[in-house]
Design an enzyme around this catalytic site. Structure first.
Site, PDB file in Angstrom:
ATOM      1  N   GLY A  54       0.815  -1.200   0.000  1.00  0.00           N
ATOM      2  CA  GLY A  54       0.000   0.000   0.000  1.00  0.00           C
ATOM      3  C   GLY A  54       0.854   1.259   0.000  1.00  0.00           C
ATOM      4  N   SER A  55       0.355   2.310  -0.630  1.00  0.00           N
ATOM      5  CA  SER A  55       1.023   3.607  -0.546  1.00  0.00           C
ATOM      6  C   SER A  55       0.854   4.173   0.862  1.00  0.00           C
ATOM      7  CB  SER A  55       0.434   4.562  -1.586  1.00  0.00           C
ATOM      8  OG  SER A  55       0.690   4.091  -2.896  1.00  0.00           O
ATOM      9  N   HIS A  57       3.640   4.616   2.770  1.00  0.00           N
ATOM     10  CA  HIS A  57       4.843   4.217   3.500  1.00  0.00           C
ATOM     11  C   HIS A  57       6.110   4.783   2.857  1.00  0.00           C
ATOM     12  CE1 HIS A  57       2.170   1.566   5.592  1.00  0.00           C
ATOM     13  NE2 HIS A  57       1.920   0.841   4.508  1.00  0.00           N
ATOM     14  N   LYS A 105       5.949  -8.318   2.104  1.00  0.00           N
ATOM     15  CA  LYS A 105       5.703  -8.099   3.530  1.00  0.00           C
ATOM     16  C   LYS A 105       4.527  -8.974   3.972  1.00  0.00           C
ATOM     17  CE  LYS A 105       4.979  -3.639   3.425  1.00  0.00           C
ATOM     18  NZ  LYS A 105       4.904  -3.547   1.940  1.00  0.00           N
ATOM     19  N   ASP A 110      -1.252  -8.684   0.760  1.00  0.00           N
ATOM     20  CA  ASP A 110      -0.016  -8.735  -0.013  1.00  0.00           C
ATOM     21  C   ASP A 110       0.368 -10.182  -0.326  1.00  0.00           C
ATOM     22  OD1 ASP A 110       0.002  -6.020   0.314  1.00  0.00           O
ATOM     23  OD2 ASP A 110       1.888  -5.917   1.406  1.00  0.00           O
ATOM     24  N   HIS A 219       0.236   0.330   9.590  1.00  0.00           N
ATOM     25  CA  HIS A 219      -1.048   0.814   9.102  1.00  0.00           C
ATOM     26  C   HIS A 219      -1.901   1.368  10.246  1.00  0.00           C
ATOM     27  CE1 HIS A 219       0.214  -2.543   6.424  1.00  0.00           C
ATOM     28  NE2 HIS A 219      -0.065  -1.647   5.501  1.00  0.00           N
TER      29      HIS A 219
END
Length: 364
Positions: A54-55, A57, A105, A110, A219
């Site tokens: 996910g964006s 990070h 990850k 994912d 998150h």
């Protein structure tokens, strides 16, 4: 929460467009589907390394695309896994004939999507393997995982394995190295504040003015304990005790056993593989990584590193390399994470090897 955005739904693409404009000649961005890749890809005869998630990070993962690190990165929407079609398209773009390693990850979305991408790529004749990173010692399971979360060791694995691929390691050698890095790394984090996902517009979780969350996920997943604010040294000591379990030292740490799925090229199917993390021992050489969660200034990270170095010295552990700064963030969250990676001579040499990416660069 004020943010420098236009429309929330355009945030990821517009950010990537700016990144591509800032690093012309180093990276390129594909938008349908979305992935970032080396401008010189494919590099013929070299194992290509792809990661993603996910964006939110950043600079993980797109900031680590370039010589000596990743060949491509697949960004999802903020805190949302990328899709298998992104991963497959990235593999097709950067495959130089020596195969693809996906570094994944350990988050359920994912893991599932990268497994699907592996099967799709192999069906197209692209030799593909994936290795899971699960280094977060704070929790055994979380909201998004079965087993430990994948956090700071991911950055270190991408650098070390990227150097190995540049040196000509074959696909199985790079995959085995990635597994070794994962087994030698351990991480834990703390949040002093929450973060705000642009599409939501409100904090992910609530923390009181005098509260911190120990063992937080990247998150905003709950940690192990919510406590009153402490000094920087006290927070570092608490995180250290989780990296080096109570009753004083790492040497009493119990081994961590678990089962993961990896592709068996002989049987052409997924196989359960048992992994074991062994405790650190006096005399071990370490890479110490103190990471900002996004909103913590580097001056505070150095304060944490100062105490961490003192604690390592007390335990007879030698820090021979370090990385300090915002490399795996959670938007604007205040807080930090600590990763300790046990180094052998191979990993040390690969860490020192040249790298040229938007966010990590030395030796060139």
């Amino acid at each position: 929460m004020k943010k420098l955005i236009n429309q929330p739904e355009a945030f990821v693409r517009e950010s990537l467009a700016g990144m591509a404009a800032a690093h012309t000649g180093l990276i390129k961005v594909n938008l349908e589907p979305t992935f970032v890749y080396r401008a010189d890809a494919p590099v013929q005869g070299k194992v290509a390394i792809i990661s993603g998630g996910g964006s939110g990070h950043e600079p993980m993962h797109a900031g680590f695309v370039g010589m000596g690190m990743l060949d491509a990165a697949c960004p999802g929407e903020v805190f949302t896994s990328p899709t298998p079609d992104q991963m497959l398209a990235a593999a097709e773009q950067v495959d130089g004939g020596a195969g693809i390693l996906y570094i994944v990850k350990n988050y359920s979305g994912d893991v599932m999507n990268f497994e699907m991408a592996t099967e799709l790529a192999r069906s197209e004749g692209i030799r593909t393997l994936n290795i899971i990173i699960d280094d977060d010692v704070a929790v055994k399971d979380s909201l998004y995982t079965q087993g430990r979360r994948g956090v700071g060791t991911t950055v270190l694995a991408e650098k070390i394995c990227g150097a190995a691929a540049e040196k000509g390691y074959d696909l199985q050698q790079v995959a085995d190295l990635c597994k070794k890095v994962n087994l030698h790394g351990r991480s834990v984090g703390v949040a002093l504040s929450s973060c705000t996902v642009p599409a939501k517009g409100t904090p992910t979780f609530a923390l009181g003015d005098d509260e911190i969350e120990l063992g937080i996920g990247i998150h905003g997943e709950p940690g192990r304990e919510r406590v009153s604010m402490m000094s920087g040294d006290e927070i570092t000591e608490v995180l250290w005790r989780w990296l080096c379990p109570p009753q004083a030292s790492l040497f009493d740490d119990t081994a961590y056993c678990r089962t993961v799925r990896e592709w068996d090229e002989t049987k052409e199917e997924w196989q359960d593989v048992e992994l074991l993390n062994k405790p650190l021992q006096k005399g071990d050489r370490l890479l110490a990584f103190v990471n900002s969660m996004g909103g913590t200034p580097i001056s505070e990270l150095y304060l944490v590193y100062r105490k961490l170095a003192e604690l390592c010295q007390m335990e007879g552990l030698e820090i021979v390399r370090n990385l300090i700064g915002p490399y795996m963030t959670s938007l604007e969250m205040q807080g930090c994470s600590i990763t300790l990676l046990k180094l052998d001579e191979e990993m040390l040499q690969l860490w020192d090897a040249p790298v040229k990416t938007a966010s990590l660069r030395w030796g060139v």
